[in-house]
Design a protein around this motif. Sequence first.
Motif, PDB file in Angstrom:
ATOM      1  N   UNK B   5       0.857  -1.179   0.000  1.00  0.00           N
ATOM      2  CA  UNK B   5       0.000   0.000   0.000  1.00  0.00           C
ATOM      3  C   UNK B   5       0.895   1.232   0.000  1.00  0.00           C
ATOM      4  N   UNK B   6       0.452   2.274  -0.678  1.00  0.00           N
ATOM      5  CA  UNK B   6       1.272   3.465  -0.835  1.00  0.00           C
ATOM      6  C   UNK B   6       0.570   4.650  -0.189  1.00  0.00           C
ATOM      7  N   UNK B   7       1.265   5.240   0.767  1.00  0.00           N
ATOM      8  CA  UNK B   7       0.743   6.445   1.418  1.00  0.00           C
ATOM      9  C   UNK B   7       1.657   7.609   1.037  1.00  0.00           C
ATOM     10  N   UNK B   8       1.288   8.361   0.009  1.00  0.00           N
ATOM     11  CA  UNK B   8       2.218   9.412  -0.461  1.00  0.00           C
ATOM     12  C   UNK B   8       2.333  10.571   0.526  1.00  0.00           C
ATOM     13  N   UNK B  65      -5.919   1.891   8.905  1.00  0.00           N
ATOM     14  CA  UNK B  65      -7.110   1.054   8.715  1.00  0.00           C
ATOM     15  C   UNK B  65      -7.453   0.978   7.235  1.00  0.00           C
ATOM     16  N   UNK B  66      -7.418   2.164   6.570  1.00  0.00           N
ATOM     17  CA  UNK B  66      -7.712   2.172   5.134  1.00  0.00           C
ATOM     18  C   UNK B  66      -6.762   1.224   4.405  1.00  0.00           C
ATOM     19  N   UNK B  67      -5.494   1.257   4.797  1.00  0.00           N
ATOM     20  CA  UNK B  67      -4.501   0.409   4.130  1.00  0.00           C
ATOM     21  C   UNK B  67      -4.774  -1.059   4.413  1.00  0.00           C
ATOM     22  N   UNK B  72      -3.617  -5.572   2.224  1.00  0.00           N
ATOM     23  CA  UNK B  72      -2.154  -5.667   2.088  1.00  0.00           C
ATOM     24  C   UNK B  72      -1.503  -5.670   3.469  1.00  0.00           C
ATOM     25  N   UNK B  73      -0.269  -6.169   3.525  1.00  0.00           N
ATOM     26  CA  UNK B  73       0.339  -6.261   4.853  1.00  0.00           C
ATOM     27  C   UNK B  73       1.407  -5.220   5.113  1.00  0.00           C
ATOM     28  N   UNK B 113      -3.810  -3.371  13.470  1.00  0.00           N
ATOM     29  CA  UNK B 113      -2.674  -3.753  14.293  1.00  0.00           C
ATOM     30  C   UNK B 113      -1.626  -4.507  13.507  1.00  0.00           C
ATOM     31  N   UNK B 114      -2.046  -5.115  12.423  1.00  0.00           N
ATOM     32  CA  UNK B 114      -1.137  -6.021  11.754  1.00  0.00           C
ATOM     33  C   UNK B 114      -0.256  -5.344  10.720  1.00  0.00           C
TER      34      UNK B 114
END
Lengths: 158, 292, 663, 187, 283
Positions: B5-8, B65-67, B72-73, B113-114
Amino acid sequence: MKDNRSIKERDLGSKPAREKVKIAAFLCKWCSYAGADLAGGSRKKYPPNVIVIRTPCSARTNPLFVWKSLEKGLDGVLVSGCHPGECHYSEGNYHTRRNFAVFRKLLEYIGIEPERFHMSWVSAAEGDKWAEVVKDVVKVVESAGPNTYFSKKKEDNG
Amino acid sequence: MMKVAYYPGCSLHSTAREYDISFQLVCRKLGIELQEIPHWVCCGSSPAHVTSHLLSIALPCKNLILAEEMGLDTVVAPCAACFNRLKIAKQEVAEDSKLKKEVEEVLGKPSAGKIEVKHPLQVIIEDVGLKKVEEMARRKLQGLRVASYYGCLLVRPPSVINFDDPEDPQSMDNLVSALGGEALPWAFKTECCGASFSLSETDIVFELSGEILNEALEAGAECILVACPLCQSNLDLRQKGIEKRRGKKFNLPILYFTELLGLALGMSMRQLGLSRHIVNPSKLLERKLAVT
Amino acid sequence: MARIGVFVCHCGTNISATVDVKKVAEIAKGFPGVKFTTDYRYMCSEPGQDLIQKMVKEHNLTRIVVAACSPSLHEKTFRTCTQNAGLNPYFFEMANIREQCSWVHDDREEATLKAIDIVKLAAAKVGKNNPLQTTFIPVEKRVLIIGGGISGIQAAIDVAFNGFETVIVEREPSIGGRMAMFDKTFPTLDCAACILTPKMVEVNQSDLIKLYTYSEVEEVSGYVGNFKVKIRRKARLVDENKCNGCGTCWQRCPVRLPSEFDMNLGKRKAIYVPFPQAVPNVPVIDQEHCLYINKKKCGICKKVCPFEAIDYEQKDEVIEEKFGAIIVATGFTMFDHSIYGEYGYGKYKNVTTGLHFERMLNSSGPTGGKIVRPSDGKEAKKVVFIQCVGSRDEARGMPYCSRLCCMYTAKQALLLKEHNPEAEAYVFYIDIRAAGKNYEEFVERVQDEYGATYLRGRVSKIFQRNGRLMVRGCDTLSGTQIEIDADLVVLATALIARPDAIKLAQMLHIPYDQNRLFTEAHPKLAPVETVTTGVFLTGACQSPKDIPDTVATASAASVKACGLLSHEKLPIDPQIARVDVEICSGCLACQEVCPFGAIEKEEIVDRVTQQKRWVAKIAPSLCNGCGACNTACRPGAIDLDGFTEEQIFGQIESLTADKGDER
Amino acid sequence: MKCSIASDKFRRKFAEQIEEICGERISLCYQCGKCSAGCPVTYAMDYLPSQITRFAQLGLTDKAMKSSTIWICASCQTCSVRCPRGIDLAKIMDALRILAKRKGIVPKEQIAPLFDGIFLGSIEKYGRLNELSLITKLNMASGRPFKDVSLLPIMLKKGKIKLKPQKSNPGKEVRYLMRKVEKLESK
Amino acid sequence: MVEQLRQKAKELLKNKEVEVIIGYQKSNNNSFTTPCFIESEDGVDRLTWDEHCVYNLSLYLKEVKGKVGVVAKGCDVKSIVALMQENQIERDRVKIIGLECQMQVDEKGQVLEKCRTCQVHIPGMYDELVRSKTSASKIESKESDKEYSVLEELEAKSTSERWQFWQRQFEKCIRCYACRQVCPLCYCSECITEKSVPQWIFPSPSLKGNTTWNIVRAFHLAGRCIDCGECERVCPVNIPLRRLNKKMEKEIQTMFNYVPGLDSKKKPPLVDFRVDDPQEFIR
């Protein structure tokens, strides 16, 4: 001491007077016994329900002594030793802690009220704490009332 | 193929477009699929934690949470500030059950949490591996003298970040060495650039960033390598002003490590968006690396 | 059947004010086995004790219960009294009706009932007491001293002065320890060598002191009076008996190596003595680097030795000796500051430690007494001293104060100025702890007379710029951040336990604290003893100590050791554990829980099956009688004299036999 | 200026308040000064960071909260990383700022708190930061309307800032979240 | 599998690596199996192996002297590990022929409760291993088959309900000590119950004595019981003993992160400690 806290929160003072409970206390001679002596030296008052059995170290107190006390009809048992790291024999109380961590679970599972077994760390300098512990323990054991585990059926004298 | 997952974060969509572009290109080349988190929100960055502790944890948690909902992990956050806030939020929620309950009440969902939070550097060093990067490199950095500048938030606090050394980090240096550049030892790798004061107390930025530029130059650097859009902006955008105040020319291009990596992997300056830099790196790169 | 006598004490009015002692005595008459009871004003007084002895005879009593104060006060008194009455001293129990009854209850009736219970408990126990005999063990009249620093040296001299034989086991090739590395000592500025060397010589010349240098203790078994110790004498490859220390070998040895004694600031050879005044003055061959050992080349030392003392074939030798007492004097080591990234991870050559500086100050040291920058050998003019490096640092170092850094830093700042009055000394400190005799005055002199600049604050970062060190600190008193460019930084690193301290502690069965420092038996009243009888502590292995304190504890420990040795035999407490081998199934859970290593595995032939099997065996002299083994023993094969299962069961039963009867 | 130390009870309460917000115990500090020694921005502060902790220990809350220090702190965590007592001083600075904001004693001349407010306002509106609006609003609010104006053309040219806000606008969700936080905290 | 097993047994006997092999043989009159002791190569054909082999043969290891081979399932190997931990057998004296088991069944053909949650279908230690074609580890476990689900019902009850439950169970006890006889870890040459001075446990059947006996046994097995379930299987009055032992296992795993029978080098939990052991129950 989750179980007991919930009991403490109840108002014990309003309970009607009932038969006096008797509690055996196994104390190591280096810390807790000396702490109890100090409580005497400083004239701290506490209820007379607790009778002390002196042991060299709390590790001498076999968990099964606790069961034997309850089996024989005592209303409660207290085991007390030196604080962790302060054992005269350097590590005896660590073994005590493990033994009773397990044994109290067994007692509860078998159906013995958690109110009947107590453990504390009281150092030779903690006369005040000893008095407080006795007061607390007596209150909690009183809340469980007298030991009637085997009293209804008197089929053996063991 | 690795999928993350990408958080820009806000900067990569504005002042640090070239970081976004170069990171995406490099990932494609290295076989990493980036999936941008839909509807991500700002992590709260510097103002949230000085205003409300709960808010500063809830905002990053929202994104985690969104991710996680993407199935995806791992989530990767290239901005060191975002990375830091996401990591801190994850750890604090995991360790503080009261806070966890509050956050869940605010978000109306069980907290994530994961999912693991990583910085691109971590992905490249730990997941891809320098060996593979070295094998894939099509261009050597030809002894380019690089001062790697990590800033504060990428490595601190070590108990939470748990990546690289908080006083003398090495990951970018190792990358530079692997690609054939000269990683310069210098003492200001984690000194603060004044990031959060970029707009409010600009004088502080002039002072702190000036020290960093000066130290890098003294160490013999030809350019400074960064891994954070805030560091880049302070050292690049404010460089002219610093030069004026100090009466000293630096002319040090401030490159994202993804850009240098992209060049090594064979991409062009144009592809990587290097024209967006204020201090023009093209002369140096053309001269040293013969790239266009 | 036991005939029990119960004696209830009034203790003036201490007991009788709240407890009806007459009633207690009256009711106790009805307890099982009790044949006689009485009360008396002061049982512990001479007439009181006489009364007991008289009644024993008169009523043919075999067991005594005294209901009085705490056993911690008078158990011993009445045991002796019981013995004087012709009974086994362990046929006695004390019922504590003062500290744990009359003093803590107000209600006379309740207190009396409780006192009755307490007496009943004691009577139930005493009836089941076994006759115990104090046993004696002979004492081996020799002392082992582990460590040959100033602490071990002083202890050896004191023990020898008392006429006992001692052995010093020292790991390094020479005795002398850390003190041999120092230049001058605070606060008197005596030259360390001048006061240490005569003591080293004294040790060497004493008939009563044996030196095992280049040796290590490998195994300790046995107990007080009878320790058996295995000592590894590492191969020196030089025959100590033949060598006379002429030095021809090391002058000719071609291998040059950094000298550990000089903190790697100077060089030594592959065959070497660590320093010129070494005792014994016999070199040792560094097997790792010797050309002959590694490549079968060279061999010069053997060729040039006029006494044929070089023996390349020599092997390690393990010897076993017996001792009556052991003194632990293993000292300390220095905290490794390379964990501090902010101080450069140990990478900057000019960031040194106090010990480096000490070697540089020393005129016979590697720099000939010149203070230089290790990076280029140029004179260091501006020196920054930083205190508390690794001390008082819970996060990454040791939580404690190392106690002597304040003083040696002050001394080093002073000596720097003496060596070069032009030099500048800056000292970053947090608190100055100068509580010794003439210490505060000394620090004042350093600041006032010698002009060392003291800055109150910790340094946060050291970095290098243009070959100079930049020290970024703070002076909290003026509220300013300070940056100093220095030639040399001297870190006062923490004194810490040696890395293998735990191994030694386990060998000796002595406890250690969370910092791996050995723990004394009592921090105030038994400061040089350990819980293992016969093992004593001295010096910095226990906590950081300066030379005067170290010497004081060394003398204290040797007095304690000599005290033991002055006895032909030592008594051991008979209240210890014993194994019934018939019942023991050899699981050895007891061995796991014994904190004293008192339990061993023993092979016996089973009485019934005639087959060999393992059982637990207890060494009486090692057992301290804690009882952990009893609890671990499932079939009840172990019991603890003085606190047997039968006694404890009897006590429990006595409390419940008539539950509710009194009410 | 003479200053009397706050009462024991008050000091304890204040220390608890700080611990409640950030989980750090100010009583652990033994004033070695390492935080102040390493702090990159002490030169711009009126008090050293270690002095702020001392004020807090003594219950001199106003002195701590009215100092420029807590607003000048750049949150770089240098102090936290090196503290020998393991105190996260950066978090204590945060807590003091939060307390000051709650009490409404933020010094007027400090621009950082203005910045914080406008920044949060921006994400409240757009869900993400709109830099152009942040710059203009901050400049107006701090009375420096022409600050950094000279940089605007080049930033626009290099695509560093855009005139239009971004397409995706998760502002609604952030607003919802902020209301919830406020509600919880006012309890 | 049986062939493979016999082959391995034969080799061990032939090479004189063992003097006797303890295994299973078919019983005469039903599908059940009984233990057998084989001392010569030609005896190996008696060996058998199927889902009816439930006995824990490690029980006999202490009795049989000299070099011995034993046929052991994963659970049985756990008791061998525990015996080694407690000094009762020497590893070099015993050859373990490990069997990959396929879930054993009771008389009614029902899969044993313990097998459903078993983690060691393949033994954790062995000298020889006989693999199965149908691996039990592939059999999916149900949600209800969680390790400690057997305890949940009782744990949910109130203290007095639990007391009554156990009193009803212990009331039944006839003190035949079959539980003790079949337990591989009840190896003491003299049991505490036989001790008369002092008397720990009232010897003849009585509610009080029975309760004490069962409490003592549960505590003596705490941290040691490897859940072979033999005690419960042999109990003639069907006291659910596994629920006692499993409870101890669960508590010890939660508190000390220890599972018995996995590592012969580890100290058993009740003769070990950690400085930071739980102590929230202590004042």
